[in-house]
Design an enzyme around this catalytic site. Structure first.
Site, PDB file in Angstrom:
ATOM      1  CE  LYS A   1      32.903   4.373  33.657  1.00 19.42           C
ATOM      2  NZ  LYS A   1      33.182   3.362  32.632  1.00 19.42           N
TER       3      LYS A   1
ATOM      4  CG  ASP B   1      36.617   3.408  33.426  1.00 20.68           C
ATOM      5  OD1 ASP B   1      36.225   2.925  32.359  1.00 20.68           O
ATOM      6  OD2 ASP B   1      37.059   4.573  33.495  1.00 20.68           O
TER       7      ASP B   1
HETATM    8  P1  NDP Z   1      43.780   1.564  33.022  1.00 24.59           P
HETATM    9  O1  NDP Z   1      43.774   2.411  34.226  1.00 24.59           O
HETATM   10  O2  NDP Z   1      44.118   0.130  33.144  1.00 24.59           O
HETATM   11  O3  NDP Z   1      44.735   2.191  31.908  1.00 24.59           O
HETATM   12  C1  NDP Z   1      44.537   3.502  31.460  1.00 24.59           C
HETATM   13  C2  NDP Z   1      45.710   3.885  30.579  1.00 24.59           C
HETATM   14  O4  NDP Z   1      45.438   5.139  29.981  1.00 24.59           O
HETATM   15  C3  NDP Z   1      46.992   4.057  31.365  1.00 24.59           C
HETATM   16  O5  NDP Z   1      48.071   3.738  30.534  1.00 24.59           O
HETATM   17  C4  NDP Z   1      46.958   5.546  31.702  1.00 24.59           C
HETATM   18  O6  NDP Z   1      48.240   6.111  31.959  1.00 24.59           O
HETATM   19  C5  NDP Z   1      46.384   6.112  30.421  1.00 24.59           C
HETATM   20  N1  NDP Z   1      45.700   7.382  30.735  1.00 24.59           N
HETATM   21  C6  NDP Z   1      44.704   7.568  31.638  1.00 24.59           C
HETATM   22  N2  NDP Z   1      44.344   8.856  31.665  1.00 24.59           N
HETATM   23  C7  NDP Z   1      45.135   9.482  30.774  1.00 24.59           C
HETATM   24  C8  NDP Z   1      45.241  10.817  30.356  1.00 24.59           C
HETATM   25  N3  NDP Z   1      44.448  11.775  30.862  1.00 24.59           N
HETATM   26  N4  NDP Z   1      46.165  11.109  29.394  1.00 24.59           N
HETATM   27  C9  NDP Z   1      46.971  10.124  28.880  1.00 24.59           C
HETATM   28  N5  NDP Z   1      46.913   8.839  29.250  1.00 24.59           N
HETATM   29  C10 NDP Z   1      46.006   8.521  30.166  1.00 24.59           C
HETATM   30  O7  NDP Z   1      42.326   1.746  32.377  1.00 24.59           O
HETATM   31  P2  NDP Z   1      41.611   0.846  31.266  1.00 24.59           P
HETATM   32  O8  NDP Z   1      42.610   0.250  30.360  1.00 24.59           O
HETATM   33  O9  NDP Z   1      40.645  -0.020  31.957  1.00 24.59           O
HETATM   34  O10 NDP Z   1      40.752   1.953  30.489  1.00 24.59           O
HETATM   35  C11 NDP Z   1      41.215   2.611  29.316  1.00 24.59           C
HETATM   36  C12 NDP Z   1      40.032   3.184  28.561  1.00 24.59           C
HETATM   37  O11 NDP Z   1      39.149   2.117  28.189  1.00 24.59           O
HETATM   38  C13 NDP Z   1      39.172   4.196  29.334  1.00 24.59           C
HETATM   39  O12 NDP Z   1      38.674   5.149  28.437  1.00 24.59           O
HETATM   40  C14 NDP Z   1      38.025   3.330  29.836  1.00 24.59           C
HETATM   41  O13 NDP Z   1      36.870   4.097  30.115  1.00 24.59           O
HETATM   42  C15 NDP Z   1      37.828   2.419  28.652  1.00 24.59           C
HETATM   43  N6  NDP Z   1      37.115   1.184  28.916  1.00 24.59           N
HETATM   44  C16 NDP Z   1      37.591   0.277  29.828  1.00 24.59           C
HETATM   45  C17 NDP Z   1      36.903  -0.888  30.059  1.00 24.59           C
HETATM   46  C18 NDP Z   1      37.431  -1.949  30.960  1.00 24.59           C
HETATM   47  O14 NDP Z   1      36.874  -3.043  30.945  1.00 24.59           O
HETATM   48  N7  NDP Z   1      38.486  -1.724  31.727  1.00 24.59           N
HETATM   49  C19 NDP Z   1      35.618  -1.165  29.394  1.00 24.59           C
HETATM   50  C20 NDP Z   1      35.259  -0.195  28.384  1.00 24.59           C
HETATM   51  C21 NDP Z   1      35.980   0.941  28.198  1.00 24.59           C
HETATM   52  P3  NDP Z   1      48.696   6.385  33.475  1.00 24.59           P
HETATM   53  O15 NDP Z   1      49.067   5.046  34.012  1.00 24.59           O
HETATM   54  O16 NDP Z   1      49.840   7.327  33.345  1.00 24.59           O
HETATM   55  O17 NDP Z   1      47.526   7.008  34.181  1.00 24.59           O
END
Ligand code: NDP
Length: 444
Positions: free
Chosen positions: A124, A164
């Site tokens: 990561k 991510d």
């Molecule tokens: P994105 O950046 O596309 O979206 C993340 C979302 O979560 C946004 O809406 C963001 O809001 C919100 N967010 C992030 N940090 C916080 C926080 N500290 N408190 C509240 N809301 C938060 O990321 P992904 O959708 O790709 O990832 C989401 C989750 O899924 C993560 O845990 C990631 O590790 C996991 N994941 C993703 C994969 C992938 O293929 N993309 C694969 C496996 C797991 P804001 O815009 O305000 O930051």
């Protein structure tokens, strides 16, 4: 192995890494019994060799913003284990990124990747750079500066990063472009690439779709239909969006979305048309979820979390530790029957205990969100073969992989009363594969 002794030792050596200690504790607690049936593991000190990453790179990233100011961020890559394949795992850009968060993610990734049955190790990386409010040109310059250091450590058979939080198709494109220039070769060193230059169909959808495929497998064990179920989804990024898309396709009713500023609750359901608006808002305009409530006249709760609402199914899809013990109690008391994690480690240990005590269906991210990295693995395969599979071929493979992961969890996690402990199942299945590979390769 005595779990507490190992955890105490790691806490002493890494006192400022709570997320890493949390992830390690969860895994060790669930594998303790199986581990202790193998004295050869203890003799080879497999535990320390599994918990401590192979190596950690940290570096300064210097970039110039649109006003001409020079900025400095930290960059990291954690190469946790390549016992079963090249290091593989996403890059996160978020202000909260630090070594503890990346170490927990790389550790989890190692077992998750083992569960996919594909030959991928765990890693990561990321930076405390926040893309929020930055122009596309700033994001590009940052990505290029980040790769200027990172490229020395990655390669198609060495370490293959992906997206991510804060890293989607745009950022992967910029990073790949810089990598290609420095390495002087066109190889599949990143996954999540654009379709025109080696990306795989279904990769953007894979984590959200995969989570719902896993949920369907869980619901099947209790003969429950997802159709008509009211679903609480957190986040509004990649995973949340495609989770909603698949729910809609299946006739379920997503009613919430969130970002780090607050959440929306739409009692009429987030329809296809409303989801299209969210995708444009988040992926193109880079706006805030508050704007959804303004457009559709529904409730917006600044600073709140979606778990304050009630629903049949909870799909945490934002970030780690977003769902605590109190939220879990509220969900169970208001009739939630299943929780399937799109995010990594979104439920705190207290929340997991509540779900498992109530015997509701509960799948940890390690199992339920593995569809993302699995499809990255399929992208690597297509790149190596220099061909592209069709939409339906990749989707069928993803479905099969999620069903296989469910079967592994059920095999290793079944309790005497028939309840499936998916945490235990996923941890043991992932651990045994990595452990056997490490043992076979000698002391290194
Ligand atoms: P994105 O950046 O596309 O979206 C993340 C979302 O979560 C946004 O809406 C963001 O809001 C919100 N967010 C992030 N940090 C916080 C926080 N500290 N408190 C509240 N809301 C938060 O990321 P992904 O959708 O790709 O990832 C989401 C989750 O899924 C993560 O845990 C990631 O590790 C996991 N994941 C993703 C994969 C992938 O293929 N993309 C694969 C496996 C797991 P804001 O815009 O305000 O930051």
């Amino acid at each position: 192995m005595k779990v507490q002794a190992v955890v105490d030792d790691l806490t002493r050596r890494f006192p400022h890494e709570p997320e890493y200690i949390q992830a390690v504790t969860e895994v060790l607690e669930s594998i303790e019994e199986v581990y202790n049936q193998h004295p050869e593991f203890e003799k080879a000190n497999l535990i320390e060799r599994l918990c401590i990453p192979d190596r950690i790179f940290s570096f300064r990233v210097t970039w110039v913003d649109d006003k001409g100011k020079t900025n400095v961020n930290m960059g990291y890559r954690i190469q946790h284990s390549n016992a079963i394949g090249p290091y593989k795992g996403g890059i996160r850009f978020h202000a909260s990124v630090n070594p503890s968060i990346l170490k927990f993610l790389a550790f989890e990734q190692t077992f998750k990747n083992a569960l996919t049955t594909l030959p991928m190790g765990g890693g990561k990386g990321g930076s405390d750079f926040s893309p929020r409010g930055k122009s596309s040109a700033e994001v590009m310059r940052f990505c290029q500066a980040f790769v200027l250091e990172l490229w020395k450590h990655i390669g198609p058979d060495t370490d293959v990063p992906a997206g991510d939080i804060g890293v989607g198709g745009r950022e992967v494109g910029y990073m790949f472009g810089m990598y290609k220039k420095l390495a002087k070769e066109f190889t599949g060193t990143f996954t999540g690439k654009g379709l025109e230059f080696g990306g795989s169909l279904i990769r953007p959808e894979a984590t959200g779709y995969g989570n719902i495929y896993f949920l369907l497998e869980m619901l099947k064990t209790r003969n429950i239909d997802v159709k008509g179920k009211k679903c609480l989804v957190s986040g509004s990024g990649n995973v949340a969006q495609y989770t909603c898309e698949k729910l809609l396709e299946l006739g379920a009713v997503p009613v919430t979305l969130s970002d780090s500023d607050g959440y929306i609750y739409d009692p009429d359901g987030i329809t296809r048309e409303k989801l299209d608006y969210v995708m444009e808002l988040k992926n193109v305009e880079r706006g805030r979820i508050r704007e959804y409530a303004e457009k559709y006249g529904c409730k917006y709760v600044p600073g709140g979390r979606v778990w304050a609402e009630s629903g049949d199914i909870a799909l945490p899809s934002a970030t780690q530790n977003e769902l605590n013990g109190d939220a879990a109690k509220h969900l169970v008391e208001t009739g939630c029957i299943a929780v399937s994690e799109g995010a990594n480690m979104p439920s705190t240990p207290e929340a997991i205990e509540v779900f498992q005590k109530a015997k509701i269906l509960y799948a940890p991210g390690k199992a339920a969100n593995a569809g993302g990295v699995a499809t990255s693995g399929l992208e690597m395969t297509q790149n190596s073969m220099r061909l592209s599979w069709s939409h339906s071929e990749v989707d069928a493979r993803l479905k099969q992989i999620m069903a296989d992961i469910h079967a592994q969890c059920a095999k290793y996690g079944a309790e005497p009363d028939g309840y499936i402990n998916y945490v235990k199942g996923a941890n043991i299945a992932g651990f045994m594969k990595v452990a056997k590979a490490i043992m076979a390769q000698g002391t290194l």
